[in-house]
Design a protein around this motif. Structure first.
Motif, short mmCIF file in Angstrom:
data_model
loop_
_atom_site.label_atom_id
_atom_site.label_comp_id
_atom_site.label_asym_id
_atom_site.label_seq_id
_atom_site.Cartn_x
_atom_site.Cartn_y
_atom_site.Cartn_z
N HIS A 11 0.84 -1.19 0.00
CA HIS A 11 0.00 0.00 0.00
C HIS A 11 0.87 1.25 0.00
O HIS A 11 1.83 1.35 0.77
CB HIS A 11 -0.90 -0.04 1.24
CG HIS A 11 -1.58 1.25 1.56
ND1 HIS A 11 -1.02 2.19 2.41
CD2 HIS A 11 -2.76 1.77 1.15
CE1 HIS A 11 -1.85 3.22 2.51
NE2 HIS A 11 -2.90 2.99 1.76
N GLN A 47 -5.86 -1.48 -19.49
CA GLN A 47 -5.67 -2.64 -18.61
C GLN A 47 -5.29 -3.88 -19.40
O GLN A 47 -4.37 -4.62 -19.00
CB GLN A 47 -6.95 -2.85 -17.80
CG GLN A 47 -7.26 -1.68 -16.87
CD GLN A 47 -8.69 -1.65 -16.38
OE1 GLN A 47 -9.55 -2.40 -16.87
NE2 GLN A 47 -8.98 -0.79 -15.41
N HIS A 72 -2.57 -0.87 -8.93
CA HIS A 72 -4.00 -1.09 -8.72
C HIS A 72 -4.56 -0.04 -7.77
O HIS A 72 -3.84 0.53 -6.95
CB HIS A 72 -4.26 -2.48 -8.13
CG HIS A 72 -3.83 -3.61 -9.02
ND1 HIS A 72 -2.53 -4.10 -9.02
CD2 HIS A 72 -4.51 -4.34 -9.93
CE1 HIS A 72 -2.43 -5.09 -9.89
NE2 HIS A 72 -3.63 -5.26 -10.45
N ASP A 73 -5.87 0.20 -7.89
CA ASP A 73 -6.54 1.04 -6.90
C ASP A 73 -7.13 0.15 -5.81
O ASP A 73 -6.89 -1.06 -5.77
CB ASP A 73 -7.61 1.91 -7.56
CG ASP A 73 -8.73 1.09 -8.22
OD1 ASP A 73 -8.79 -0.14 -7.98
OD2 ASP A 73 -9.54 1.68 -8.95
N GLN A 74 -7.92 0.76 -4.91
CA GLN A 74 -8.43 0.01 -3.76
C GLN A 74 -9.41 -1.09 -4.18
O GLN A 74 -9.60 -2.05 -3.44
CB GLN A 74 -9.09 0.99 -2.79
CG GLN A 74 -8.10 1.95 -2.14
CD GLN A 74 -8.78 2.93 -1.20
OE1 GLN A 74 -9.98 3.11 -1.22
NE2 GLN A 74 -7.98 3.60 -0.37
N SER A 75 -10.01 -0.94 -5.36
CA SER A 75 -10.95 -1.96 -5.82
C SER A 75 -10.27 -3.08 -6.60
O SER A 75 -10.94 -4.02 -7.05
CB SER A 75 -12.03 -1.31 -6.70
OG SER A 75 -11.46 -0.80 -7.90
N GLY A 76 -8.96 -2.98 -6.79
CA GLY A 76 -8.22 -4.01 -7.51
C GLY A 76 -8.09 -3.78 -9.00
O GLY A 76 -7.52 -4.61 -9.72
N GLN A 77 -8.61 -2.65 -9.49
CA GLN A 77 -8.51 -2.34 -10.91
C GLN A 77 -7.13 -1.77 -11.24
O GLN A 77 -6.55 -1.01 -10.46
CB GLN A 77 -9.58 -1.32 -11.30
CG GLN A 77 -11.00 -1.85 -11.18
CD GLN A 77 -11.27 -2.97 -12.18
OE1 GLN A 77 -10.94 -2.85 -13.37
NE2 GLN A 77 -11.84 -4.06 -11.70
#
Length: 600
Positions: A11, A47, A72-77
């Motif tokens: 993170h 992506q 990645h962002d917090q949603s995994g994208q």
């Protein structure tokens, strides 16, 4: 505001102070010794292309700063990528088409050939791996200036490369093969080929060695580079007038000239023959008069032999007159309140200080030995003593010297904030400005001591300052992610915002402020719909908008050095790299090794 990202399940928080650069497609942040690119609007195409890239595990050349991990962002994208960080002292290849850069670093053609050979090797290796660069140009390949221990090259923006079924979505028009001029959407499918890469490489080679685009210059009928490219009218055409800073084509070998003629006049496409550079390098010899490298089989130096003296015209004494000519590079020129000049120039490794008036040179004093890249400022407090500010390359230190006496004396050593690996400081006729503890500080010397006061707030690593040489005024900007907020602070400490207008869906990639008497110029390089251009907006000291100009992408230096004066009767002609300043009695024209004066 911060960006929360994840790299290999770790993170991280990125804030505005970590930003290195913002462009049309995304923002690049520093993260330790790496860089992180976050897309403005991540798409499924971004992506999928990155997933394919990381699945290949290509054995890339070491100078390709390729994506090394997805972000990645917090949603995994997937929202971006991690890559190696470009060294602070690296320069874009564009600098090699600028005569001042050659002069400043005392470069000669024999030092540049190895750089071009290295680029050739890297491009050949990428093609062997079935990778096409596509948008190969002078702003996404970097180098370190040639030195005794060698030079390095760096390829960036690798995520835009074309591979597999994934296209390169962008193209710089001046490096685009004319066979692709019809394409309106490069993201639609793969359009580029190894041959279009070699075309762009050859354009880069010409610009670096001859300081002119192969379709550059002026032609009576075909006015633009694109028009001349379509018509096959290159710099070798008899109807083309080359710019004054261009080198004669005869400084290249006959074999090189033949290949260039086939490419740009006849429209042939083939990989650039590597042996041409090797053979060219072996034939070079320096001119004993001007120092230019040229092939030994030429009867004489092409540059010297092209200098035909024009018949002298009777004048009234109003033409430019040379105040100073140096065997080196003029780094900085400062006007003093009493009308005299302080001039810093570098001769070899030695920096020197010249005091001069409109009548000529008064003194020439050695300062110190150092490598290229030092920056300077100067101011004169009410005591009448002159003070010089010295900033070493890529460092935050500001050495303040009292230069009133014959031998410079250190007053103090300060530090300031950095912006894009460059120290933030500015000088005006009576003050030095820097950033300390989140404040913009204004200082001067009184009774032998340096004293300063806060006059404004700064953003950490995101504020840049510029000094007005005509009054105790500064201007600058705060960069917060993709936004730039421009401001000016007057002699009385009053801060005013400069109400810049910006086209919708455009991004600022470069910004500077410049001054004319009673005028402030904001210069921006804007990218809109994949196309770059230079924009200038002028304001008065009350921050009221006055005028604007739109210029070409390559007119950045001209805008910064000359356009604040375009509303006045400025001296003509002046070359694009000339720096123009106003003295109380006339114009000062600063060139790489000459300072000229022309009365109003």
């Amino acid at each position: 505001m911060t960006h929360t990202i994840f790299i290999q399940n770790q993170h991280y928080q990125l804030d505005a102070a970590d930003l290195i650069q913002s462009g049309g497609e995304g923002m690049v942040f520093g993260l330790g010794n790496t860089a992180v690119k976050l897309y403005h609007q991540p798409t499924p195409a971004h992506q999928a292309k990155l997933r394919h890239w990381f699945a290949q595990r290509w054995p890339l050349p070491p100078d390709v700063l390729a994506p090394c991990a997805p972000v990645h962002d917090q949603s995994g994208q997937i929202v971006g990528l991690q890559m190696a960080r470009l060294p602070a002292h690296a320069q874009p290849m564009k600098r090699l088409s600028q005569p001042n850069f050659w002069q400043q670093h005392a470069l000669h053609t024999g030092q540049i050939i190895p750089l071009l050979q290295r680029l050739h090797q890297t491009l050949s290796r990428l093609h062997q791996l079935q990778i096409v660069v596509g948008d190969l140009n002078e702003t996404n390949i970097f180098f370190t200036p040639p030195a005794p221990n060698g030079s390095e090259t760096f390829w960036i923006d690798v995520d835009s490369y074309q591979f597999g079924s994934f296209p390169c979505p962008v193209a710089m028009p001046t490096f685009l093969d004319p066979t692709l001029y019809h394409v309106t959407n490069f993201g639609e499918r793969p359009y580029f080929t190894p041959l279009t890469d070699w075309y762009a490489y050859t354009v880069l080679l010409v610009k670096n060695l001859l300081r002119v685009h192969p379709y550059g210059g002026v032609h009576r009928q075909h006015k633009t580079i694109q028009a001349r490219a379509k018509a096959g009218i290159s710099l070798f055409d008899a109807g083309v007038t080359l710019p004054p800073n261009a080198r004669p084509p005869e400084t290249l070998s006959d074999d090189l000239l033949h290949h260039l003629h086939q490419t740009f006049a006849s429209g042939q496409r083939r990989p650039f023959p590597a042996n041409l550079l090797q053979q060219y390098a072996q034939t070079l010899r320096p001119c004993p008069h001007c120092g230019l490298d040229f092939p030994a089989n030429r009867r004489g130096c092409p540059a010297c032999s092209h200098l035909t003296p024009a018949p002298a015209k009777p004048t009234s004494g109003s033409g430019p007159r040379t105040l100073l000519q140096v065997d080196g590079f003029i780094e900085a020129v400062f006007g003093q309140p009493n009308g005299r000049l302080l001039i810093i120039y570098r001769q070899g490794v030695q920096y020197r200080l010249v005091r001069a008036g409109i009548g000529g040179v008064l003194s020439d004093t050695p300062l110190f030995d150092g490598r290229p890249g030092y920056r300077f400022g100067a101011f004169t407090p009410s005591s009448g003593h002159d003070f010089l500010v010295v900033n070493p390359p890529h460092g935050p230190q500001l050495l303040l010297l009292d230069i009133h006496a014959a031998q410079p004396r250190q007053v103090t050593l300060l530090e300031t904030a950095m912006f894009r690996d460059s120290a933030v400081f500015a000088t005006t006729p009576h003050h030095l400005y820097r950033i300390s503890g989140g404040w913009i500080m204004r200082g001067t010397v009184k009774r032998g001591s340096y004293l300063e006061e806060p006059i404004g707030t700064a953003h950490r690593a995101q504020t840049q300052l510029f000094g007005d040489p005509y009054s105790d005024r500064i201007a600058g900007f705060h960069r917060v992610f993709t936004q730039h907020r421009f401001f000016t602070i007057g002699p009385d400490g009053t801060e005013r915002l400069l109400p810049i207008t910006q086209p919708p869906h455009s991004h600022v990639t470069q910004a500077a402020l410049t001054f004319a008497p009673n005028r402030i110029g904001v210069v921006q390089k804007l990218v809109q719909n994949g196309r770059a251009h230079t924009n200038v907006q002028a304001f008065n000291h009350q921050a009221q908008w006055q005028q604007s100009w739109d210029l070409g992408e390559d007119d950045w230096e001209t805008a910064v050095y000359q356009y604040p004066f375009s509303h006045q009767s400025s001296p003509q002609p002046i070359a694009p790299g000339d720096k123009l300043n106003v003295h109380s009695a006339g114009w000062l024209i600063q060139q790489s090794h000459k300072l000229k004066y022309q009365p109003f």
